[in-house]
Design a protein around this motif. Structure first.
Motif, PDB file in Angstrom:
ATOM      1  N   MET A 281      43.962  42.958  45.404  1.00  0.00           N
ATOM      2  CA  MET A 281      43.261  42.493  44.210  1.00  0.00           C
ATOM      3  C   MET A 281      41.748  42.418  44.398  1.00  0.00           C
ATOM      4  SD  MET A 281      44.386  38.499  44.245  1.00  0.00           S
ATOM      5  CE  MET A 281      44.196  37.486  45.723  1.00  0.00           C
TER       6      MET A 281
ATOM      7  N   TRP B   4      39.097  44.397  42.094  1.00  0.00           N
ATOM      8  CA  TRP B   4      38.200  43.528  41.323  1.00  0.00           C
ATOM      9  C   TRP B   4      36.751  43.937  41.567  1.00  0.00           C
ATOM     10  CZ3 TRP B   4      34.319  39.845  41.424  1.00  0.00           C
ATOM     11  CH2 TRP B   4      34.272  38.939  40.353  1.00  0.00           C
TER      12      TRP B   4
ATOM     13  N   ASP C 299      46.515  36.748  40.469  1.00  0.00           N
ATOM     14  CA  ASP C 299      45.443  37.546  39.887  1.00  0.00           C
ATOM     15  C   ASP C 299      45.439  37.414  38.368  1.00  0.00           C
ATOM     16  OD1 ASP C 299      43.295  39.635  40.142  1.00  0.00           O
ATOM     17  OD2 ASP C 299      44.685  40.673  38.821  1.00  0.00           O
TER      18      ASP C 299
END
Length: 439
Positions: free
Chosen positions: A78, A82, A129
């Motif tokens: 993640m 991101w 997330d």
């Protein structure tokens, strides 16, 4: 003295740099070995009042299924996605295999779970997330739910089974550049022509829109002046969807600007059950409840991360968890989470019984997001310098919460919805200016 131009200076410094300056960054586990990064997600420690007991065995089982997938498949990747503001398309089949898309919808290959189970799933995904949670919510609790509520039987049979498996993706286009909180005033138009409709207008902030297969677009019927909904296919001539850049939160979510230039939609792709903004509100009521559970999940993840970090990180010869100030902040965070879960759970029960009013869900969403803001802020403080690194989750969660605080009704707008309900007086528009006295 010779002064080099900026371009020449850049080239000059490139030439004089040794390999010392060009080494890749240390892996965080090597750079900071005293604490475990969020790529190895911490165990859940935030259910202090054992609120899991409020769930049915089926709801508990679904929670653990989603939790295991998120911790195993999403947590390790993640931060990278991101930072790049890119979507990890390779995990879509894994999310599809969970069988949660479509939530409460019964039939058509959808899971038909309870509203509580649907909310728990939203929280569990957001715990790891928030962007993945938003992706699912836009697809399921907005796109699919609108087709379920407003679609014909033929439309449900045609679209929902594939959407339920995440073999095709939906987005939901209501918000426009000029109309956010005042969404019912939207300007996108739908003009009737032989065999269908011509859509003209623009949408903004539409999640999933840059890759969605089916776009649910709301437009004003030029004949009735009412809001209707249409299913637009991704390859429709005149449709353009481009990514919004430079976001500070939910960076994995691909929010887009949609431009519709004389887009033709066949009669069979107009949703017959969406004939006014009141019909749209039926979808928003359910989705607002789901969105209220996102900050709960975010806060759970932040608390879990802080709880582990404070035990691992040592200063002044003791773990940070041993200090009074850190314990006090941790307890404040934990107390917030218990209260947030109880409000969210109660809203689910009100929904089940038909007693969840717009004011009640709006108050819940506003209050929960405000408490989540406080919780993530405390978590950022507790992690000190590491509180600004996405490697330790809290910085990312801190930023991801900001758009959630705003979408599905800003804090202020949601308080006004609740205020209208408890007083009977709408205060969305400025009060008219009083006439000036001649005196």
């Amino acid at each position: 003295m010779t002064v080099l131009s900026s371009d020449n200076q850049d080239e000059h410094y490139k030439d004089v740099k040794s390999s010392y300056f060009n080494l890749p960054a240390l892996d965080v586990s090597e750079a900071f070995p005293q604490a475990t990064p969020a790529s190895v997600f911490p165990p859940c420690t935030s259910d202090y009042y054992q609120l899991d007991d409020l769930l049915t065995p089926e709801e508990q089982g679904l929670r653990m299924k989603v939790r295991e997938c998120m911790e195993k498949e999403i947590a390790p990747i993640m931060a990278k996605y991101w930072e790049k503001a890119e979507f990890p398309f390779h995990v879509v089949p894994k999310l599809g295999a969970l069988g949660i898309a479509g939530g409460t919808i019964k039939g058509y290959g959808c899971p038909g779970v309870s509203i509580t189970a649907n909310a728990i799933c939203a929280a569990e995904i957001a715990r790891v997330d928030a962007s993945c949670s938003t992706f699912i919510l836009v697809h399921s609790s907005l796109g699919m739910l609108t087709i379920s509520i407003g679609g014909s039987e033929a439309q449900k049979q045609k679209y929902l089974p594939s959407l339920a498996q995440l073999k095709t993706i939906a987005c939901w286009g209501l918000t426009e550049p000029d109309y956010g909180s005042d969404a019912s005033s939207l300007k996108t138009t739908a003009a009737k022509v032989d065999g269908g409709w011509i859509l003209e207008g623009q949408k903004r902030w539409i999640g999933n829109s840059t890759f969605a297969d089916v776009l649910v677009i709301f437009a004003r019927n030029t004949t009735t002046n009412q809001i209707n909904a249409f299913l637009v296919m991704k390859d429709a001539p005149g449709l353009q969807a481009t990514k919004i850049e430079n976001k500070i939160g939910l960076r994995i979510v691909q929010n887009g600007d949609i431009v519709l230039k004389r887009v033709f939609v066949a009669d069979e792709d107009r949703l017959p059950g969406i004939n006014s903004f009141q019909d749209t509100n039926k979808v928003l009521a359910a989705s607002r409840l789901m969105v209220a559970w996102q900050p709960i999940g975010i806060s759970m993840g932040v608390y879990d991360m802080c709880h582990r970090y404070l035990k691992e990180r040592k200063q002044f010869g003791a773990p940070l968890a041993a200090f009074q100030l850190t314990q006090q902040k941790l307890v404040r965070m934990l107390g917030n989470i218990q209260a947030m879960i109880l409000v969210g759970w109660r809203l689910c029960k009100l929904y089940d019984s038909g007693k969840m009013t717009p004011g009640r869900v709006s108050l819940g969403k506003a209050w929960i997001t405000s408490k989540a803001r406080e919780t993530t802020s405390l978590g950022r403080e507790l992690l000190g310098g590491n509180g600004i690194l996405t490697d330790f989750l809290v910085a990312k969660a801190f930023c991801d919460l900001e758009p959630i605080y705003t979408y599905e009704g800003t804090y202020d707008i949601n308080t006004l919805v609740a205020g209208r309900e408890i007083t009977g007086i709408a205060s969305f528009k400025p009060a008219p200016s009083p006439q000036r006295s001649r005196l």
